[in-house]
Design an enzyme around this catalytic site. Structure first.
Site, PDB file in Angstrom:
ATOM      1  N   ASP A   1       0.848  -1.183   0.000  1.00 27.07           N
ATOM      2  CA  ASP A   1       0.000   0.000   0.000  1.00 27.07           C
ATOM      3  C   ASP A   1       0.896   1.249   0.000  1.00 27.07           C
ATOM      4  OD1 ASP A   1      -2.307   1.659   0.857  1.00 27.07           O
ATOM      5  OD2 ASP A   1      -1.267   1.673   2.773  1.00 27.07           O
TER       6      ASP A   1
ATOM      7  N   THR B   1      -0.133   5.078   1.003  1.00 27.20           N
ATOM      8  CA  THR B   1      -0.299   6.023   2.101  1.00 27.20           C
ATOM      9  C   THR B   1      -0.209   5.322   3.468  1.00 27.20           C
ATOM     10  OG1 THR B   1      -1.872   7.068   0.610  1.00 27.20           O
ATOM     11  CG2 THR B   1      -1.688   7.999   2.822  1.00 27.20           C
TER      12      THR B   1
END
Ligand code: ADP
Ligand code: MG
Length: 359
Positions: free
Chosen positions: A52, A54
């Site tokens: 991922d 953020t």
């Protein structure tokens, strides 16, 4: 294996759990929490990591650069208060920064707060529905952004800023430009994983342009942007269907389904509770170096367990025939019971020492 269990149960019954215990103990001291032993075995075979953006590759401690109003119908302070009042209920890393826009005693009460497909949040404030989230959220609501604004936003994103919006049902009220730095060791960690033969794919709920800036900076070849939680889940499934062993690393609500589906879910310890609940491994403080460390720990322990089985097997293959009198017929040498006791003890000491040495 069946012979080893009968002849030298300590190799499996003692040495294997001790290996696992030594490793999980050592890993925990470094800040890697393995939730079960199966995760260790799966991680030792990993060949693809989906990661991922953020909060996982980036610090997730964003600083707000500016809030720009896009309509004359509202005032700055009003918009700030709305944003902060909604974000106080969100677990997203951006939310922590935005909640501090106004002092705590000025936060308004909200109704029906809800996460919207990982693209943002919504709630009723001052009698109207307000939405805070990404451009994808705005697009799904069929609200328009004019071309000159889009160019400004593109420029902002090229400079590494994340853009979020606040809107009501009729129009976009303002955008926020937020800077979220890439973790200082992210590049080295990605490089290490790639040279260890792990394929790295980034999957983010954020805009294409933000994704490409981060991917390029870090040397990630493959990435997917504007992902819903379902998209991230499907990505894991598709890659598993290619026969790969997939680890997923993430921090957010939108990563939870993918973390649960992956062969090994690696949750960032500074992330949301649901991510940590869904993962098999939790990396404290979200330290990316510990993702590499976890892979190395798992490989080491699996090697050690196999070495232990080798030693147990070797002792037994040689000594059982001797104890049974293999040398008596030819050479008249009797294998004394004392020697058996010594050999048996030595084999246990060997495998247990090797296991403890992992620590
Ligand atoms: P990632 O998948 O990389 O962790 P997210 O899906 O968490 O990214 O976020 C993608 C984008 O959605 C963010 O960059 C932000 O613009 C927007 N967003 C998501 N949740 C919120 C929120 N609570 N407040 C403001 N923006 C949000
Ligand atoms: Mg995230």
């Amino acid at each position: 294996v069946a012979v080893v269990i009968i002849a030298c149960p300590c190799a499996l019954g003692l040495a294997t759990p001790i290996s696992v215990m030594s490793t999980t103990g050592r890993a925990a001291q470094k800040g890697v929490l393995f939730k079960d032993a199966e995760a260790i075995e799966a991680l030792s075979k990993v060949n693809t990591l989906i990661i991922d953006k953020t909060g996982t590759l980036t610090e997730g401690k964003p600083s707000l650069k500016e809030i720009k109003l896009l309509t004359d119908d509202v005032q700055h302070i009003q918009v700030e208060t709305w944003i902060a009042s909604i974000e106080q209920h969100s677990t997203h890393p951006i939310a922590k920064t935005l909640t501090k826009l106004v002092p705590e005693d000025q936060l308004l009460s909200t109704q029906d707060f809800e996460d919207v497909f990982g693209f943002g949040v919504k709630a009723k404030v001052d009698g109207q529905w307000l939405y805070v989230g990404s451009q994808k959220l705005i697009e799904t609501m069929r609200l328009s952004l004019n071309d000159s604004l889009i160019q400004i936003l593109d420029q902002q994103r090229r400079e590494g800023n994340v853009i979020s919006f606040i809107a009501n049902d009729q129009q976009v009220l303002a955008y926020m430009s937020i800077h979220d730095a890439i973790k200082h060791n992210a590049k080295a960690v990605i490089h290490q994983l790639l040279s260890d033969g792990v394929e790295v794919i980034m999957a983010t709920g954020d805009h294409e342009q933000n994704a490409s800036v981060v991917a390029e900076t870090l040397g990630i070849q493959q990435f997917f942007a504007n992902c819903t939680p379902q998209d991230k889940l499907d990505l894991v499934k598709n890659i598993q269907a290619e026969g790969k062993v997939v680890a997923m690393a993430g921090d957010g609500i939108n990563d939870a389904p993918a973390l649960a589906q992956a062969n090994i879910g690696i949750a960032m310890g500074n992330g949301t509770d649901i991510a940590m609940e869904s993962g098999d491994i939790v990396v404290m403080e979200g330290d990316l170096e510990n993702v590499v460390a976890a892979v190395q720990f798992s490989k080491k322990v699996m090697t050690r367990i196999k070495e232990n089985l080798f030693w147990a097997f070797a002792y037994n293959v040689i000594l059982i025939p001797l104890a049974a009198g293999a040398l008596y017929a030819g050479f008249g040498i009797m294998f004394m019971p004392e020697w058996s006791a010594l050999a048996m003890a030595l084999s246990s000491v060997t495998v247990i020492s090797l296991s403890l040495a992992l620590k």
